[in-house]
Design a protein around this motif. Structure first.
Motif, PDB file in Angstrom:
ATOM      1  N   ILE A   3     139.940 -42.921  91.567  1.00 16.23           N
ATOM      2  CA  ILE A   3     139.674 -42.857  92.872  1.00 16.23           C
ATOM      3  C   ILE A   3     140.673 -43.768  93.610  1.00 16.23           C
ATOM      4  O   ILE A   3     140.651 -44.944  93.492  1.00 16.23           O
ATOM      5  CB  ILE A   3     138.426 -43.001  93.317  1.00 16.23           C
ATOM      6  N   ASN A   4     141.546 -43.133  94.688  1.00 11.60           N
ATOM      7  CA  ASN A   4     142.054 -43.999  95.700  1.00 11.60           C
ATOM      8  C   ASN A   4     141.693 -43.874  97.038  1.00 11.60           C
ATOM      9  O   ASN A   4     141.425 -42.455  97.487  1.00 11.60           O
ATOM     10  CB  ASN A   4     143.771 -43.603  95.550  1.00 11.60           C
ATOM     11  N   GLY A   5     141.565 -44.862  97.723  1.00 14.69           N
ATOM     12  CA  GLY A   5     141.062 -44.724  99.107  1.00 14.69           C
ATOM     13  C   GLY A   5     142.461 -44.484 100.164  1.00 14.69           C
ATOM     14  O   GLY A   5     143.300 -44.057  99.807  1.00 14.69           O
ATOM     15  N   PRO A   6     142.176 -44.948 101.219  1.00 15.62           N
ATOM     16  CA  PRO A   6     143.066 -44.654 102.760  1.00 15.62           C
ATOM     17  C   PRO A   6     144.358 -44.979 102.350  1.00 15.62           C
ATOM     18  O   PRO A   6     144.392 -46.066 101.850  1.00 15.62           O
ATOM     19  CB  PRO A   6     142.321 -45.332 103.672  1.00 15.62           C
ATOM     20  N   ILE A  19     142.752 -38.982  76.600  1.00 15.94           N
ATOM     21  CA  ILE A  19     141.646 -39.084  77.693  1.00 15.94           C
ATOM     22  C   ILE A  19     141.782 -37.956  78.610  1.00 15.94           C
ATOM     23  O   ILE A  19     142.842 -37.806  79.033  1.00 15.94           O
ATOM     24  CB  ILE A  19     141.819 -40.592  78.133  1.00 15.94           C
ATOM     25  N   THR A  20     140.789 -37.473  79.305  1.00 12.71           N
ATOM     26  CA  THR A  20     140.841 -36.849  80.636  1.00 12.71           C
ATOM     27  C   THR A  20     140.972 -37.610  81.735  1.00 12.71           C
ATOM     28  O   THR A  20     139.799 -38.360  82.094  1.00 12.71           O
ATOM     29  CB  THR A  20     139.518 -35.687  80.599  1.00 12.71           C
ATOM     30  N   LEU A  21     142.015 -37.723  82.192  1.00 11.10           N
ATOM     31  CA  LEU A  21     142.332 -38.381  83.359  1.00 11.10           C
ATOM     32  C   LEU A  21     142.167 -37.534  84.869  1.00 11.10           C
ATOM     33  O   LEU A  21     142.880 -36.724  85.061  1.00 11.10           O
ATOM     34  CB  LEU A  21     143.560 -39.317  83.632  1.00 11.10           C
ATOM     35  N   SER A  22     141.054 -37.669  85.591  1.00 15.65           N
ATOM     36  CA  SER A  22     140.888 -37.011  86.711  1.00 15.65           C
ATOM     37  C   SER A  22     141.369 -37.924  87.896  1.00 15.65           C
ATOM     38  O   SER A  22     141.153 -38.881  87.968  1.00 15.65           O
ATOM     39  CB  SER A  22     139.537 -36.590  87.035  1.00 15.65           C
ATOM     40  N   TYR A  23     141.862 -37.290  89.132  1.00 16.12           N
ATOM     41  CA  TYR A  23     142.395 -37.990  90.130  1.00 16.12           C
ATOM     42  C   TYR A  23     141.806 -37.433  91.524  1.00 16.12           C
ATOM     43  O   TYR A  23     141.566 -36.333  91.551  1.00 16.12           O
ATOM     44  CB  TYR A  23     143.703 -38.105  90.334  1.00 16.12           C
ATOM     45  N   TYR A  24     141.434 -38.431  92.407  1.00 20.17           N
ATOM     46  CA  TYR A  24     140.810 -38.067  93.709  1.00 20.17           C
ATOM     47  C   TYR A  24     141.291 -39.065  94.485  1.00 20.17           C
ATOM     48  O   TYR A  24     141.369 -40.496  94.323  1.00 20.17           O
ATOM     49  CB  TYR A  24     139.385 -38.106  93.596  1.00 20.17           C
ATOM     50  N   GLN A  25     141.751 -38.826  95.772  1.00 18.55           N
ATOM     51  CA  GLN A  25     142.261 -39.425  96.874  1.00 18.55           C
ATOM     52  C   GLN A  25     141.469 -39.015  98.230  1.00 18.55           C
ATOM     53  O   GLN A  25     141.543 -37.852  98.434  1.00 18.55           O
ATOM     54  CB  GLN A  25     143.691 -39.402  96.931  1.00 18.55           C
ATOM     55  N   ILE A  52     132.289 -41.804  98.894  1.00 19.54           N
ATOM     56  CA  ILE A  52     131.000 -42.175  98.186  1.00 19.54           C
ATOM     57  C   ILE A  52     130.378 -40.760  97.605  1.00 19.54           C
ATOM     58  O   ILE A  52     129.836 -40.892  96.793  1.00 19.54           O
ATOM     59  CB  ILE A  52     129.965 -42.663  99.722  1.00 19.54           C
ATOM     60  N   ASN A  53     130.703 -39.792  98.300  1.00 14.67           N
ATOM     61  CA  ASN A  53     130.341 -38.463  97.588  1.00 14.67           C
ATOM     62  C   ASN A  53     130.890 -38.367  96.426  1.00 14.67           C
ATOM     63  O   ASN A  53     130.085 -37.785  95.293  1.00 14.67           O
ATOM     64  CB  ASN A  53     130.518 -37.338  98.486  1.00 14.67           C
ATOM     65  N   LYS A  54     132.091 -38.577  96.094  1.00 13.54           N
ATOM     66  CA  LYS A  54     132.562 -38.448  94.761  1.00 13.54           C
ATOM     67  C   LYS A  54     132.166 -39.634  93.890  1.00 13.54           C
ATOM     68  O   LYS A  54     131.776 -39.148  92.717  1.00 13.54           O
ATOM     69  CB  LYS A  54     134.429 -38.738  94.683  1.00 13.54           C
ATOM     70  N   LEU A  55     131.856 -40.644  94.291  1.00 17.05           N
ATOM     71  CA  LEU A  55     131.235 -41.806  93.359  1.00 17.05           C
ATOM     72  C   LEU A  55     129.883 -40.952  92.796  1.00 17.05           C
ATOM     73  O   LEU A  55     129.397 -40.998  91.709  1.00 17.05           O
ATOM     74  CB  LEU A  55     131.212 -42.885  93.944  1.00 17.05           C
ATOM     75  N   HIS A  56     128.931 -40.399  93.854  1.00 15.10           N
ATOM     76  CA  HIS A  56     127.845 -39.634  93.638  1.00 15.10           C
ATOM     77  C   HIS A  56     127.744 -38.586  92.323  1.00 15.10           C
ATOM     78  O   HIS A  56     127.082 -38.371  91.595  1.00 15.10           O
ATOM     79  CB  HIS A  56     126.961 -39.278  94.799  1.00 15.10           C
ATOM     80  N   GLU A  57     128.830 -37.883  92.767  1.00 17.32           N
ATOM     81  CA  GLU A  57     129.081 -36.568  91.893  1.00 17.32           C
ATOM     82  C   GLU A  57     129.596 -36.966  90.326  1.00 17.32           C
ATOM     83  O   GLU A  57     128.955 -36.202  89.535  1.00 17.32           O
ATOM     84  CB  GLU A  57     130.189 -35.829  92.587  1.00 17.32           C
ATOM     85  N   ILE A  58     130.327 -38.042  90.084  1.00 18.87           N
ATOM     86  CA  ILE A  58     130.800 -38.246  88.806  1.00 18.87           C
ATOM     87  C   ILE A  58     130.069 -39.702  88.148  1.00 18.87           C
ATOM     88  O   ILE A  58     130.304 -39.777  87.058  1.00 18.87           O
ATOM     89  CB  ILE A  58     132.354 -38.490  88.689  1.00 18.87           C
ATOM     90  N   GLY A  59     129.419 -40.289  89.105  1.00 24.24           N
ATOM     91  CA  GLY A  59     128.871 -41.580  88.718  1.00 24.24           C
ATOM     92  C   GLY A  59     127.715 -41.614  87.576  1.00 24.24           C
ATOM     93  O   GLY A  59     127.478 -42.632  87.360  1.00 24.24           O
ATOM     94  N   PHE A  60     127.366 -40.364  87.258  1.00 17.94           N
ATOM     95  CA  PHE A  60     126.642 -40.422  85.891  1.00 17.94           C
ATOM     96  C   PHE A  60     126.807 -39.822  84.767  1.00 17.94           C
ATOM     97  O   PHE A  60     126.242 -39.595  83.805  1.00 17.94           O
ATOM     98  CB  PHE A  60     125.192 -40.008  86.709  1.00 17.94           C
ATOM     99  N   SER A  61     128.144 -39.176  84.993  1.00 14.10           N
ATOM    100  CA  SER A  61     128.746 -38.472  83.547  1.00 14.10           C
ATOM    101  C   SER A  61     129.992 -38.782  83.173  1.00 14.10           C
ATOM    102  O   SER A  61     130.388 -38.545  81.883  1.00 14.10           O
ATOM    103  CB  SER A  61     128.630 -37.053  84.060  1.00 14.10           C
ATOM    104  N   TYR A  62     130.549 -39.895  83.858  1.00 17.59           N
ATOM    105  CA  TYR A  62     132.078 -40.186  83.431  1.00 17.59           C
ATOM    106  C   TYR A  62     131.789 -41.564  82.743  1.00 17.59           C
ATOM    107  O   TYR A  62     130.963 -42.080  82.640  1.00 17.59           O
ATOM    108  CB  TYR A  62     132.879 -40.367  84.575  1.00 17.59           C
ATOM    109  N   ASP A  63     132.820 -41.771  81.799  1.00 15.06           N
ATOM    110  CA  ASP A  63     132.947 -42.841  81.166  1.00 15.06           C
ATOM    111  C   ASP A  63     133.569 -44.057  81.850  1.00 15.06           C
ATOM    112  O   ASP A  63     133.150 -45.375  81.440  1.00 15.06           O
ATOM    113  CB  ASP A  63     133.840 -42.790  79.855  1.00 15.06           C
TER     114      ASP A  63
END
Length: 139
Positions: A6-9, A41-47, A55-66
Motif C-alpha cells: 500500500i502506497n499513500g499520497p 508470492i502474490t504481490l498485490s498493489y494499491y495506491q 483505511i478501507n483497504k486495510l480493513h478489506e485485506i487486514g484479516f486475510s493477507y499474510d
C-alpha cells in the motif's frame, strides 16, 4: 503467500517527482521487478492519495493477507486514523520509506504508525520494499 503493498499520497508520482530523493523509477516498473523476483508470492498493489481509502483497504485485506508493506507517505506523520486501522487488523504491517526520513525535515522524524507495525524500514530507496518482503518470507 499473499502480500499487499500500500502506497499513500504522492507515491503515484514516483519516477517523476523529486528524483534526487525518490529516484527515476516508477512504482509500476519496480513492481514488475518484484513480481519477477518473487514468483511464488502474490504481490498485490494499491495506491491512494486519500486517507479514508487507505483505511478501507486495510480493513478489506487486514484479516486475510499474510503481510502488508505500507508506505503511507506524509500520512505516516499525521494519521492517527491509519494507526488505529493497523492496530485493528490481524495482518502484520511493515512500515517502509524510500528516503531516510531521519535525515529530512524534523516533522518526518515521528511516525504515528510505527508503534502498531511489526517494524520500520527506511532509507534504502525502493529496496526498502524488498527488505520488507524478505522479512515476511523469513518470519
Amino acid at each position: 503467500m499473499n502480500i499487499q503493498i500500500i502506497n499513500g499520497p504522492n507515491l503515484n508520482l514516483l519516477g517523476v517527482r523529486e528524483k534526487s530523493i525518490y529516484g527515476n523509477t516508477s512504482f509500476d516498473t519496480f513492481l514488475e521487478e518484484l513480481r519477477k523476483r518473487y514468483p511464488a508470492i502474490t504481490l498485490s498493489y494499491y495506491q491512494s492519495n486519500v486517507e479514508g481509502e487507505i483505511i478501507n483497504k486495510l480493513h478489506e485485506i487486514g484479516f486475510s493477507y499474510d503481510g502488508i508493506v505500507m508506505n503511507a507517505g506524509a500520512y505516516t506523520h499525521t494519521s492517527i486514523a491509519i494507526a488505529d486501522a493497523i492496530a485493528a487488523i490481524n495482518t502484520p504491517v511493515i512500515e517502509v520509506h524510500i528516503s531516510n526520513v531521519h535525515k529530512r525535515e524534523e516533522f518526518r522524524h515521528k511516525s504515528m504508525l510505527a508503534a502498531n507495525c511489526k517494524g520500520v524500514i527506511a532509507g534504502f530507496g525502493m529496496d526498502s520494499y524488498r527488505l520488507a518482503i524478505e522479512n515476511f518470507l523469513t518470519a
